[in-house]
Write an enzyme that holds these catalytic residues in place. Structure first.
Site, PDB file in Angstrom:
ATOM      1  N   LYS A 167       0.849  -1.192   0.000  1.00  0.00           N
ATOM      2  CA  LYS A 167       0.000   0.000   0.000  1.00  0.00           C
ATOM      3  C   LYS A 167       0.883   1.240   0.000  1.00  0.00           C
ATOM      4  O   LYS A 167       1.931   1.271   0.658  1.00  0.00           O
ATOM      5  CB  LYS A 167      -0.896  -0.017   1.244  1.00  0.00           C
ATOM      6  CG  LYS A 167      -1.882   1.139   1.331  1.00  0.00           C
ATOM      7  CD  LYS A 167      -2.712   1.037   2.613  1.00  0.00           C
ATOM      8  CE  LYS A 167      -3.767   2.137   2.691  1.00  0.00           C
ATOM      9  NZ  LYS A 167      -4.577   2.046   3.928  1.00  0.00           N
ATOM     10  N   SER A 241      -9.293   1.747   3.012  1.00  0.00           N
ATOM     11  CA  SER A 241      -8.480   2.507   2.082  1.00  0.00           C
ATOM     12  C   SER A 241      -7.379   1.687   1.405  1.00  0.00           C
ATOM     13  O   SER A 241      -6.719   2.174   0.490  1.00  0.00           O
ATOM     14  CB  SER A 241      -7.827   3.681   2.835  1.00  0.00           C
ATOM     15  OG  SER A 241      -6.951   3.225   3.858  1.00  0.00           O
ATOM     16  N   GLY A 263      -9.449   2.173  10.391  1.00  0.00           N
ATOM     17  CA  GLY A 263     -10.893   2.052  10.589  1.00  0.00           C
ATOM     18  C   GLY A 263     -11.465   1.034   9.627  1.00  0.00           C
ATOM     19  O   GLY A 263     -12.407   1.313   8.899  1.00  0.00           O
ATOM     20  N   GLY A 264     -10.857  -0.166   9.623  1.00  0.00           N
ATOM     21  CA  GLY A 264     -11.319  -1.228   8.734  1.00  0.00           C
ATOM     22  C   GLY A 264     -10.618  -1.269   7.395  1.00  0.00           C
ATOM     23  O   GLY A 264     -11.034  -2.030   6.513  1.00  0.00           O
ATOM     24  N   SER A 265      -9.559  -0.509   7.223  1.00  0.00           N
ATOM     25  CA  SER A 265      -8.973  -0.326   5.895  1.00  0.00           C
ATOM     26  C   SER A 265      -8.243  -1.533   5.336  1.00  0.00           C
ATOM     27  O   SER A 265      -7.900  -1.552   4.152  1.00  0.00           O
ATOM     28  CB  SER A 265      -8.028   0.878   5.896  1.00  0.00           C
ATOM     29  OG  SER A 265      -8.757   2.072   6.032  1.00  0.00           O
TER      30      SER A 265
END
Length: 557
Positions: A167, A241, A263-265
């Site tokens: 990423k 993300s 947050g859950g990315s």
């Protein structure tokens, strides 16, 4: 307490309406608008919620038990892959190793096929939006070195010769870490700990993967690098993300990638793209070399085609380094009991009202996954519902305040260069009061303490990962995207608590909806018990239906 989720009260906006809204937020009337927006969404009730005796410090996470016979990370990774039951049609790490060992192919031939596929998929009007930076010549040299080690019978680890993507939130020497922006162009002079450990293991890093700008939105549409498209249906989002980190794995370009999760990315795109994603315990995998965006809720971690792939990567990547304070002083990470599919004695905590607050197909597939776990011996224990309003505002206040602070130097110089959704969220972050942040940190402590008490009676919490499968890309709203808070809520409903508390959480494919889109189930465990989550994840994976997406490369043949 009964389960309650407040409806999202915000209009869906794009185009000129969204631009006008953002400009107004950043003007003199913005404070009035933000007061109304946050009040309508329940912030006043949260502000009045007592935090008891909780101080604004994270509640100390209890240390996990160490294995009876500690093993080096490379040996743990090797054992995970050796235990692999991955079917031959899945091009997992085990399939790569088998192909290399049998001489069916080698890393040089593999990366040549992958480069050809990337050139085809990531160009033209229908580009998938997967990569923001690559250096094919460097990748080819790394593949040649790996092939030579494999021919000599001296692999560095089970990941030697395995293609991986990072990423674009993770430093890789010689590449800019743009964080999905168009202005952050400085080149990293050193590898992040994660990149260095992958290189030391012989993994071949293909390049930097597209992401939602600064990781501030779970949808995955980037206005600068293009929308990352889902290999299951290119008209649908990947989630974010860590958007292209998930899509690249699903598309067969690599069996492993690295994402980040505030947050859950990691878990959201893993679910929407039909792969596995692990957010380990807070600090379990060092974030050295990952530019800070959200100190108190951020994690970096592996995403992979199979649970075995993710287990192997976790074994190699976890463990403290000398620069990440949160990673230090932890009990040793391990994969004890990983291959044991007898789950007798494992208690699954489920609040059915919460679990069922999702699309019908998502609920059905996740119930089938629960049935697979109980068939293996696990037992369901009903637990009380979470206070979603408290979780929402506690998480939102912390992550948006920290992101606003981390981006403040860029906001001053480049405000108009940010995407519209990013500017909206940063405006909300700047709008929070200092007292809000202290209040949020106190509730983080309280929620962590209460969750630890609840998990004295259960080992794992089970929910869907997302409340919906991959939504459609709003093509008419590109490149700027749109503000669509109901979709954001559906994607984030189940993921926030693990970020707030720092507990480990794993998303595993659980099947497909009636449109053929992947469904993910989420398993959240006690601190430092990633080995148990991965063990349960294998059981779910072996019971779930497996398919190959329409956009897919067979790199080994």
């Amino acid at each position: 307490m009964t389960y309650q989720r407040n409806p999202v009260k915000a209009p869906r906006m794009s185009g000129m309406a969204l631009k006008a809204f953002v400009n107004a937020l950043e003007s003199g009337v913005g404070s009035v608008m933000l007061d109304k927006l946050t009040r309508d969404s329940g912030i006043e009730r949260w502000r009045e919620l007592p935090a008891g005796d909780a101080p604004p410090l994270q509640f100390p996470l209890p240390q996990g038990s160490a294995p009876a016979e500690p093993q080096p990370p490379t040996e743990q990774a090797a054992r995970a892959i050796a235990a692999s039951a991955s079917p031959p049609e899945r091009e997992s790490v085990a399939a790569y190793l088998r192909a290399y060992r049998e001489g069916a192919t080698d890393p040089v031939a593999v990366v040549s096929r992958i480069h050809d596929a990337i050139s085809r998929l990531d160009s033209g009007k229908q580009r998938m939006g997967l990569f923001v930076a690559r250096k094919p010549d460097e990748v080819h040299r790394a593949a040649e070195a790996s092939a030579e080690r494999l021919r000599a019978g001296r692999p560095l680890s089970v990941l030697d010769g395995i293609p991986v993507v990072l990423k674009d939130e993770v430093d890789l020497a010689g590449f800019p870490t743009t964080l999905g922006t168009r202005f952050r162009t400085q080149v990293a002079t050193a590898d992040s700990t994660v990149a260095a450990r992958l290189k030391a293991a012989g993994a071949i890093i293909l390049g930097k993967a597209n992401m939602n700008e600064i990781g501030i939105n779970p949808i995955g549409l980037n206005p600068h690098h293009g929308a990352a498209r889902n290999p299951w249906d290119t008209g649908r989002i990947t989630g974010g993300s860590s958007s292209a980190s998930a899509a690249a794995v699903a598309a067969g370009l690599c069996p492993l990638s690295i994402g980040a999760d505030g947050g859950g990315s990691i878990r959201i795109p893993a679910a929407l793209c039909g792969i596995v994603g692990l957010k380990a315990t807070w600090g379990r995998i060092p974030e050295t070399g990952v530019p800070p965006l959200c100190w108190n809720v951020g994690h970096v971690g592996p995403m992979g085609l199979t649970v075995d792939d993710v287990a192997a990567a976790y074994a190699l990547l976890a463990g403290p380094d000398g620069q990440d304070l949160v990673s230090q002083g932890q009990s040793p990470h391990h994969l004890s009991g990983y291959g044991d599919d007898n789950l007798s004695g494992v208690r699954l905590g489920i609040c059915w009202d919460y679990f069922e607050d999702a699309d019908a197909d998502v609920v059905a597939r996740c119930k089938e996954a629960v049935a697979a776990l109980t068939a293996a011996g696990a037992r369901v224990v009903e637990i009380p519902p979470p206070d979603l309003n408290a979780v929402l505002w506690t998480h939102s206040c912390i992550i948006l305040s920290e992101m606003s602070e981390s981006m403040q130097p860029y906001v001053k110089a480049h405000l108009s260069d940010f995407g519209l959704d990013t500017r909206t969220n940063l405006a909300i972050g700047r709008h929070f009061r200092a007292t809000d942040l202290v209040h949020a940190l106190r509730h983080r402590h309280r929620l962590t303490r209460e969750l630890l008490a609840q998990m004295a009676d259960v080992e794992v919490l089970v929910t869907p990962t997302t409340a919906t499968t991959a939504p459609l890309i709003p093509e008419a709203a590109l490149p700027d995207g749109e503000s669509n808070l109901p979709v954001v809520d559906a994607l984030m409903r189940f993921v926030r608590l693990a970020n707030l508390t720092g507990f480990p959480s794993l998303s595993v494919p659980a099947g497909f909806d009636e449109e053929g889109l992947p469904v993910g189930i989420q398993l959240t465990g006690r601190p430092y018990e990633e080995h148990l989550l991965l063990r349960l994840g294998r059981v779910v994976e072996q019971a779930a239906e497996y398919r190959v997406p329409p956009v897919h490369l067979r790199a080994l043949r």
